[in-house]
Design an enzyme around this catalytic site. Structure first.
Site, short mmCIF file in Angstrom:
data_model
loop_
_atom_site.label_atom_id
_atom_site.label_comp_id
_atom_site.label_asym_id
_atom_site.label_seq_id
_atom_site.Cartn_x
_atom_site.Cartn_y
_atom_site.Cartn_z
N PHE A 31 -36.64 -79.88 -23.07
CA PHE A 31 -36.56 -80.66 -21.83
C PHE A 31 -37.01 -82.11 -22.02
CE2 PHE A 31 -37.33 -76.20 -20.68
CZ PHE A 31 -36.19 -75.95 -19.93
N ARG A 88 -37.37 -86.08 -22.55
CA ARG A 88 -36.54 -87.21 -22.10
C ARG A 88 -36.54 -88.25 -23.20
NH1 ARG A 88 -40.44 -88.56 -17.31
NH2 ARG A 88 -41.80 -88.06 -19.08
N CYS A 139 -26.82 -85.97 -22.39
CA CYS A 139 -27.08 -84.62 -21.88
C CYS A 139 -26.46 -84.31 -20.52
CB CYS A 139 -28.59 -84.37 -21.81
SG CYS A 139 -29.32 -84.21 -23.44
N1 LIG Z 1 -31.05 -85.96 -26.78
C1 LIG Z 1 -31.73 -85.39 -25.80
O1 LIG Z 1 -32.40 -86.05 -25.00
C2 LIG Z 1 -31.73 -83.89 -25.64
C3 LIG Z 1 -32.64 -83.30 -24.75
C4 LIG Z 1 -32.63 -81.91 -24.62
C5 LIG Z 1 -31.73 -81.14 -25.35
N2 LIG Z 1 -30.84 -81.76 -26.19
C6 LIG Z 1 -29.92 -80.91 -26.96
O2 LIG Z 1 -30.43 -80.82 -28.29
C7 LIG Z 1 -29.35 -80.77 -29.24
C8 LIG Z 1 -29.49 -81.90 -30.25
O3 LIG Z 1 -29.35 -83.12 -29.55
P1 LIG Z 1 -29.67 -84.52 -30.23
O4 LIG Z 1 -29.52 -85.57 -29.18
O5 LIG Z 1 -30.95 -84.42 -30.98
O6 LIG Z 1 -28.44 -84.59 -31.29
P2 LIG Z 1 -28.16 -85.68 -32.43
O7 LIG Z 1 -26.70 -85.80 -32.48
O8 LIG Z 1 -29.02 -86.88 -32.21
O9 LIG Z 1 -28.69 -84.98 -33.75
C9 LIG Z 1 -28.08 -83.89 -34.38
C10 LIG Z 1 -28.44 -83.93 -35.86
O10 LIG Z 1 -27.95 -82.74 -36.48
C11 LIG Z 1 -27.48 -83.09 -37.78
N3 LIG Z 1 -26.58 -82.03 -38.25
C12 LIG Z 1 -25.33 -81.72 -37.81
N4 LIG Z 1 -24.83 -80.68 -38.51
C13 LIG Z 1 -25.77 -80.32 -39.40
C14 LIG Z 1 -25.86 -79.32 -40.42
N5 LIG Z 1 -24.86 -78.47 -40.65
N6 LIG Z 1 -26.98 -79.24 -41.15
C15 LIG Z 1 -28.00 -80.09 -40.95
N7 LIG Z 1 -27.99 -81.06 -40.00
C16 LIG Z 1 -26.89 -81.18 -39.25
C17 LIG Z 1 -26.83 -84.45 -37.58
O11 LIG Z 1 -26.70 -85.14 -38.80
C18 LIG Z 1 -27.82 -85.10 -36.62
O12 LIG Z 1 -28.84 -85.80 -37.32
C19 LIG Z 1 -28.07 -80.83 -28.41
O13 LIG Z 1 -27.63 -79.52 -28.16
C20 LIG Z 1 -28.53 -81.47 -27.11
O14 LIG Z 1 -27.74 -81.10 -26.02
C21 LIG Z 1 -30.84 -83.11 -26.36
#
Ligand SMILES: NC(=O)c1ccc[n+]([C@@H]2O[C@H](COP(=O)([O-])OP(=O)(O)OC[C@H]3O[C@@H](n4cnc5c(N)ncnc54)[C@H](O)[C@@H]3O)[C@@H](O)[C@H]2O)c1
Length: 464
Positions: free
Chosen positions: A174, A176, A294
């Site tokens: 959760f 931000r 998100c």
């Molecule tokens: N960004 C937010 O504020 C937030 C908040 C809550 C939940 N989420 C959820 O969390 C998840 C991640 O979001 P994020 O914003 O951190 O994503 P992001 O795109 O910033 O990061 C994803 C990372 O995963 C890596 N990756 C992809 N495939 C891979 C693999 N096979 N092996 C190793 N690494 C790999 C990418 O290189 C990247 O660094 C999503 O499902 C998102 O909906 C995000």
């Protein structure tokens, strides 16, 4: 405890660094070599207040390592977080191919190193807990299959027979962006969805220092509530939370549009309704709509899931359409004031979807740039983070200036797109003089209208 975090984006890196900070032994895995190189050097590849500092502390204390080697991460971790992206597909569904690839690779690398908890930290469609279990099992090598118990890990002594036993837990995130480190140490709640008490017990042990508020800003608060649910309910909690917040913003934006027509001030209305404890004062700022990585994708994914199960999520669909219209409100206001936009120069104050982040994913600014370009306007922008980094070179249709005065120079109007704190204290008097027409469209109702008028601006807010 020994932890592996796979995917080091906004969620994975913050989770890994914070867990290392509270004393766990963490390996962070990413398949992006460039990112891993940067993190190994103690730098954060993303802008997030406080993150570099705790990363560097954890590196110095030997609590965190970064690698591209997923096999090494799986071997190391008793708890394996999947934190890769789940971006939207054009249909609105979430693209789970990265989760699938990681789950499969985890399976391939389960080599009898003992019981593991695989945690879905990524926001994944409801039902993904069981699906991840299936994919992990698919990946397990034939000669290792007898080490994995059929139908979930048994408890008690039975477990020792199965040295590649694992369970899947849903632990939605959760945080931000912009206050991700703070949010991790000061969460409102921790949600754990799973079937096996052993897995839940390990997760509780992992989070215990946070639950007990040992790293919280206010240590005198009662422990953080931990809600234990089944897998699907935990997955649904994440979607429902984001859908509620997005709907709340669309609601106040709709009220703002009515305020504009009847001459009421939405900021006063929001204050008046926000004092009602049943409503609360958060997420009641009218403006140019929600965006980011998100809300849009999670609301669309929930609508899509509902559709799959024969239910039309009418309220959520309306929240989305109100938002789509709202994202054009700045354009409408520019047209009302400047009339023809062709040949005019518009300066955007802020580009990121919210302050204190460098995240441009689905940022309202991008829509605005596209629409202004379509109408023949020249677009300039200044953003405290994007202007200072190489990210500005990736943007098209906009000239990114290095400071606010260069932005104002020659503009016919400014639009406040992101409510960066720095924008409160710019030299607006000087900026007004540099502009061809000192007009400001305050897309976040962030500036004081009277002050802006005193500086010589024509001020236009949203619903005020
Ligand atoms: N960004 C937010 O504020 C937030 C908040 C809550 C939940 N989420 C959820 O969390 C998840 C991640 O979001 P994020 O914003 O951190 O994503 P992001 O795109 O910033 O990061 C994803 C990372 O995963 C890596 N990756 C992809 N495939 C891979 C693999 N096979 N092996 C190793 N690494 C790999 C990418 O290189 C990247 O660094 C999503 O499902 C998102 O909906 C995000």
């Amino acid at each position: 405890m020994r932890v592996c975090v796979i995917g080091t984006g906004y969620v994975g890196l913050v989770t890994g660094a914070c867990l290392a900070h509270i004393g766990h032994d963490v390996i962070c895995v990413d398949n992006n070599e460039e990112k891993v190189k940067i993190m190994k050097a103690g730098q954060s590849p993303i802008f997030e207040p406080g993150l570099s500092e705790i990363m560097q502390d954890a590196i110095q204390n030997g609590k965190i390592k970064f690698t591209t080697d997923l096999a090494a991460g799986v071997k190391h971790g008793d708890i394996l977080f999947i934190a890769v992206g789940t971006p939207p597909l054009p249909t609105g569904e979430s693209d789970t191919r990265y989760v699938e690839a990681v789950a499969k690779e985890i399976g391939t690398n389960l080599n009898g190193d003992g019981y593991k908890v695989i945690v879905n930290k990524s926001t994944v469609p409801i039902g993904s807990g069981d699906w991840v279990r299936m994919i992990v099992l698919d990946g397990v090598a034939e000669d290792q299959k007898n080490l994995v118990p059929a139908g979930g890990a048994p408890s008690g002594d039975e477990l020792s027979k199965y040295s590649a036993a694992f369970d899947v837990v849903s632990n939605p995130e959760f945080l931000r962006e912009g206050s991700a480190v703070y949010d991790t140490f000061n969460p409102d709640r921790i949600v754990l969805g799973g079937n096996n008490p052993k897995a839940i017990a390990m997760m509780k042990e992992l989070y215990d220092p946070i639950v007990e508020r040992q790293h919280a800003e206010d240590k005198s608060q009662p422990p953080v509530p931990v809600l234990v649910t089944d897998l699907s309910s935990a997955e649904m909690i994440k979607y429902a939370a984001n859908a509620f917040l997005a709907t709340k913003i669309s609601f106040i934006n709709e009220v703002a549009n009515i305020c504009d027509r009847v001459g009421a001030d939405v900021t006063q209305v929001a204050k008046g309704i926000g004092l009602d404890s049943r409503i609360g004062n958060k997420f009641l700022n009218a403006g140019i709509g929600w965006g980011g990585s998100c809300f849009p994708k999670d609301v669309s994914a929930l609508i899509h899931t509902a559709d799959d199960y024969g239910y039309e999520a009418q309220l959520l669909k309306s929240a989305v359409s109100v938002n789509e219209r709202q994202r054009l409100i700045a354009l409408e206001k520019l047209q009302q004031v400047l009339k023809i936009l062709k040949g005019k120069t518009v300066g955007l104050l802020g580009l990121t979807f919210k302050p204190d982040t460098d995240d441009l994913r689905d940022a309202p600014a991008l829509n605005l740039i596209e629409q202004l370009n379509r109408l023949g306007a020249k677009v300039k922008a200044y953003d405290p983070i994007i202007s200072q980094t190489g990210m500005r070179h990736g943007l098209s249709g906009v000239v990114v200036e290095t400071d606010a005065e260069r932005l104002a120079d020659g503009c016919d109007a400014l639009v406040v797109v992101t409510e960066w704190e720095q924008f409160q204290t710019l030299d607006y008097g000087k900026m007004a003089q540099l502009m061809d027409h000192p007009v400001v469209i305050d897309g976040r109702n962030f500036l004081n209208p009277e002050t802006m008028v005193r500086f010589g601006f024509q001020y236009v807010g949203v619903g005020r």
